[in-house]
Design a protein around this motif. Structure first.
Motif, mmCIF file in Angstrom:
data_model
loop_
_atom_site.group_PDB
_atom_site.id
_atom_site.type_symbol
_atom_site.label_atom_id
_atom_site.label_comp_id
_atom_site.label_asym_id
_atom_site.label_seq_id
_atom_site.Cartn_x
_atom_site.Cartn_y
_atom_site.Cartn_z
ATOM 1 N N ARG A 211 0.819 -1.211 0.000
ATOM 2 C CA ARG A 211 0.000 0.000 0.000
ATOM 3 C C ARG A 211 0.856 1.266 0.000
ATOM 4 N NH1 ARG A 211 -4.030 -3.154 2.634
ATOM 5 N NH2 ARG A 211 -3.009 -3.038 4.674
ATOM 6 N N ASP A 212 2.074 1.150 0.517
ATOM 7 C CA ASP A 212 2.976 2.301 0.555
ATOM 8 C C ASP A 212 3.939 2.343 -0.628
ATOM 9 O OD1 ASP A 212 1.920 3.247 2.974
ATOM 10 O OD2 ASP A 212 3.279 1.978 4.148
ATOM 11 N N HIS A 213 4.166 1.207 -1.286
ATOM 12 C CA HIS A 213 5.233 1.126 -2.286
ATOM 13 C C HIS A 213 4.751 0.637 -3.658
ATOM 14 C CE1 HIS A 213 8.331 1.752 0.838
ATOM 15 N NE2 HIS A 213 7.557 1.005 1.613
ATOM 16 N N PHE A 214 3.439 0.542 -3.900
ATOM 17 C CA PHE A 214 2.962 -0.049 -5.148
ATOM 18 C C PHE A 214 3.385 0.741 -6.378
ATOM 19 C CE2 PHE A 214 -0.460 2.816 -3.830
ATOM 20 C CZ PHE A 214 -0.745 3.499 -5.007
ATOM 21 N N ARG A 215 3.693 2.021 -6.241
ATOM 22 C CA ARG A 215 4.076 2.842 -7.396
ATOM 23 C C ARG A 215 5.467 2.495 -7.922
ATOM 24 N NH1 ARG A 215 1.769 5.776 -3.507
ATOM 25 N NH2 ARG A 215 -0.116 7.005 -3.953
ATOM 26 N N GLU A 216 6.286 1.855 -7.110
ATOM 27 C CA GLU A 216 7.667 1.568 -7.488
ATOM 28 C C GLU A 216 7.726 0.497 -8.574
ATOM 29 O OE1 GLU A 216 9.805 0.639 -3.935
ATOM 30 O OE2 GLU A 216 8.999 2.390 -2.858
#
Length: 346
Positions: free
Chosen positions: A244-249
């Motif tokens: 939820r915090d890192h899905f954009r990576e």
């Protein structure tokens, strides 16, 4: 199944009501079907009026009660009266995504089975499909309901081929069992019944009078792609929180495996078992859900939205968005533009 002979009208309809029933769906369906054949004709000053449906309410005990939001219901029948009709309707119920109906209404459920075995058609709207699922009549069949219940269907009714996307699903080729999707899907169901038993022309007239919209876009544009599902796997839960915090990576998948501290194949197996979805699907759902939020709340071009959520290729983002949401990003933005923007002068 159209009742083409006018001598066959009115057709009896029984709508099931229990304390969990949503009053808007119950009385909306009752009102629309009861007005079929008369309300349009009255508005255009036609003398050619006819009662096509005789609609009555059946409940477990026939006593006066209140349903959702304390709306009073005065049933015409108890299931103990063994009422008969060629059409049985199960409207929306107020139920949480983890509520179950097991053991609540055994006599009612047996009556529904009996009506179907006796030749009646059974229709459900929204979460009314949960009551229908308890009868076992949907086992082995395709069905739909509100998207919020898809996890419950997967756990509680694994024999049912649940699909949250369409607005109407035929469980059988003859259409004797039909399930309708989300909350206002009773509109679609009412128009379907009118078109089938009276005529498509009368269904169109009713749609014009009541401003009923056929939800041909289905449920996908309204579906939340990210829905936390209770489970007991602490490693998977930590991975969900991390994603939820890192899905954009761009390397989110490889990094979440590293974060888990267990082999990739083991994580994928446990993740699917605990959540019902794959790791890659989880990342895609998180990205597309964020894309939906940006399209709803910002003026960013689609290309920038794509980059913001982790996709450097806008064409891939568009294809994935259309597959998961049922609309292109541009169409989604138009559909869910803020009200103040829609009301702004041109």
């Amino acid at each position: 199944m159209n009742a083409l002979n006018s001598n066959e009208y009115p057709i009896d309809v029984l709508i099931v009501a229990v304390p969990e029933t949503a009053g808007s769906a119950l009385y909306g369906m009752l009102d629309v079907l009861s007005a079929t054949g008369s309300i349009w004709q009255a508005l255009v000053r036609s003398n050619d009026q006819q009662q096509f449906f005789r609609v009555r309410i059946v409940s477990p005990d026939g006593h006066l009660f209140t349903c959702g939001n304390a709306i009073p219901v005065n049933p015409d029948f108890s299931v103990c009266d063994a009422p008969e009709a060629p059409i049985v309707i199960l409207p929306e119920l107020w139920l949480g995504p983890d509520d179950v109906l097991e053991g609540r209404y055994p006599e009612l459920i047996e009556w529904i089975r009996l009506r179907y075995r006796s030749g009646a058609a059974v229709y459900s709207a929204c979460s009314g499909a949960l009551l229908l699922a308890e009868t076992g009549l949907l086992d082995g069949c395709p069905a739909t309901s509100h998207w919020g219940y898809q996890d419950l269907f997967r756990r509680r009714y694994p024999k049912i081929r649940f699909d949250p996307a369409p607005n109407l699903v035929y469980a059988d080729p003859k259409g004797r069992i039909v399930t309708a999707g989300g909350t206002t899907s009773w509109h679609d169901l009412a128009l379907h019944i009118i078109a089938r038993y009276v005529s498509p022309g009368e269904a169109l007239r009713i749609a014009k009078v009541y401003l009923l919209k056929w939800h041909d876009e289905g449920e996908l544009p309204f579906t939340a792609l990210v829905r936390p599902l209770p489970h007991g796997d602490s490693v998977v839960r930590q991975c969900e929180d991390w994603l939820r915090d890192h899905f954009r990576e761009t390397d989110a998948l490889s990094r979440v495996v590293e974060h888990s501290g267990i082999p990739e194949r083991t994580l994928k197996r446990r993740f699917k078992s605990a959540t019902g979805t794959t790791l890659i699907d989880c990342v895609q759902n998180l990205r597309i859900e964020e894309g939906k939020r940006l399209l709803e709340t910002s003026p960013l071009p689609v290309e920038e939205v794509s980059a913001e959520v982790g996709y450097s290729d806008p064409s891939f983002f568009r294809r994935l968005f259309k597959r998961l949401v049922g609309l292109t990003p541009g169409a989604y933005r138009r559909m869910f533009s803020p009200v103040d923007e829609m009301l702004a002068p041109a």
